[in-house]
Scaffold this active site. Structure first.
Site, PDB file in Angstrom:
ATOM      1  CG  MET A  66      -1.836   1.235   1.293  1.00 35.06           C
ATOM      2  SD  MET A  66      -2.924   1.204   2.718  1.00 35.06           S
ATOM      3  CE  MET A  66      -1.805   1.652   4.023  1.00 35.06           C
TER       4      MET A  66
ATOM      5  CE  LYS B 255       1.467   2.103   5.721  1.00 34.30           C
ATOM      6  NZ  LYS B 255       0.751   1.083   6.495  1.00 34.30           N
TER       7      LYS B 255
ATOM      8  CG  ASP C 130      -2.346  -8.090   7.134  1.00 35.69           C
ATOM      9  OD1 ASP C 130      -2.263  -9.318   6.944  1.00 35.69           O
ATOM     10  OD2 ASP C 130      -1.711  -7.252   6.478  1.00 35.69           O
TER      11      ASP C 130
END
Length: 399
Positions: A1, A19, A122
């Protein structure tokens, strides 16, 4: 991503991790939605076992130009604490105390997130990062909430029918996109796969394709456990409880799983006859995510081979209500207190000066725990005094 950049806080010079969505993914609505979900989810969490978020914003045109096109103007970014010692996929624990400490830390972090309506979805070794000696934080940190599932009904509609996660660690209800069944037990199943890999060096299901491993999660029992390090008696039963196909058959909460783990005894090793443990196998292959086949996925357990565990499933302990609700509240590092304006409105306002009322509510909960009989508590006050906030606090703290 996304990709992670190393940055520095201008005032203090302290390193941070930033990020951002990759430029080529910026136009994809699903990636933008996942990033926004991660910002919202982690900004409301405050736990030493969860990566701390310092700030959030958008890349300016000037920064995009200075990056020579590597950053896209308008792309969202997330500033987090930096952890420099890798993650569990490259630095797994090497003995029983290290294994139990790692699982304890993860369960404590999951309990905090679950009590605030978040399911990670996840959980895997690469998403448990490790702090080094010079980092602001310590120990393990649960990271990467981009696939988070919000238990709030209005928020979770956006995930209806979608399959999100890493197939090797996905629970059956996650594979089948059973939205109504996804909850804390979903993360506990993933933790079971993670713990299996940590103690055996391989995953419980090793089919040669993504479709095959997903069908194995639905229809096969885990094989015999072949640990590569000494384990406490009862650990395999604890592990198999996490890997039950039906969420209702697993532990009821991260707190219950933690209580059962803490109650396990240390392994008994005969040093006179001790043999060196087998070496850790090579890391499992990651298969292409598009190899899903055409056969429909169902939770059909007809013909399921009965498990042959070496020991029975770990019992689920009854958890008493603690005597006090008070625990130290972690604070962000002092040198970075001027950061975080981008998260204004996403942080949860802490309660101040409500200790006596919180004590009364907690004592009422303890009374229910002792008697086994329900009780109604009425919070009275004019609008704006924080009655709903107190009720929400009680639910979160009790969970």
């Amino acid at each position: 991503m996304g990709e992670v950049w190393l940055g520095r806080h201008r005032a203090s010079g302290l390193p941070v991790a930033i990020k951002t969505i990759r430029a080529k993914r910026l136009r994809t609505a699903s990636y933008r939605a996942a990033f926004a979900r991660e910002v919202r989810a982690v900004a409301g969490l405050s736990h030493p076992g969860i990566v701390h978020i310092f700030d959030h914003g958008e890349v300016s045109p000037e920064a995009a130009e200075q990056s020579q096109g590597k950053l896209a103007a308008g792309s969202s970014y997330l500033v987090m604490e930096l952890a420099t010692a890798g993650n569990l996929s490259v630095c797994p624990p090497e003995d029983w105390p290290g294994l139990r400490a790692a699982l304890t830390s993860i369960l404590q972090a999951l309990a905090h997130a679950h009590s605030r309506g978040l399911v990670h979805r996840d959980l895997k070794p690469a998403n448990v990062i490790l702090c080094g000696p010079g980092d602001l934080g310590q120990g393990l940190k649960l990271a990467d909430f981009g696939a988070v599932h919000l238990l709030d009904l209005e928020d979770r509609r956006q995930d209806a029918g979608s399959v999100v996660g890493t197939p090797q660690y996905m629970a059956p209800e996650q594979i089948l996109a059973e939205e109504h069944a996804i909850g804390p037990a979903t993360d506990l199943y993933s933790l079971g796969c993670l713990a299996w890999w940590l103690c055996a060096g391989e995953l419980p299901f090793k089919e040669p394709s993504t479709h095959g491993v997903m069908r194995a999660h639905l229809r096969q029992q885990p094989p015999a456990l072949r640990p590569i390090l000494p384990l406490g008696p009862g650990f395999e039963g604890w592990l198999r409880r996490l890997l039950e196909k039906d969420p209702a058959d697993r532990f009821l909460s991260a707190a219950q799983a933690l209580a059962a783990l803490v109650a396990l005894d240390d392994p008994v090793v005969d040093t006179a006859r001790a043999e060196p443990p087998p070496s850790r196998p090579a890391e499992s292959t990651v298969w292409p995510s598009d190899d899903l086949g055409t056969q429909p996925m169902t939770r059909t357990l007809e013909g399921l081979v009965p498990a042959m565990p070496r020991e029975p499933l770990c019992p689920r302990p009854v958890l008493p209500v603690p005597a006090s609700w008070r625990t130290p509240t972690p604070l962000p590092p002092a040198p970075l207190l001027d950061a975080g304006l981008g998260l204004f409105g996403l942080r949860q306002v802490p309660l101040h000066g409500r200790g006596p009322l919180q004590d009364q509510l907690w004592e009422a909960l303890r009374k229910v725990g002792r008697s086994g009989q329900g009780q109604t508590v009425l919070l009275r006050g004019t609008a704006g005094q924080g009655k709903s906030r107190l009720a929400r606090w009680l639910m979160e703290r009790a969970s």
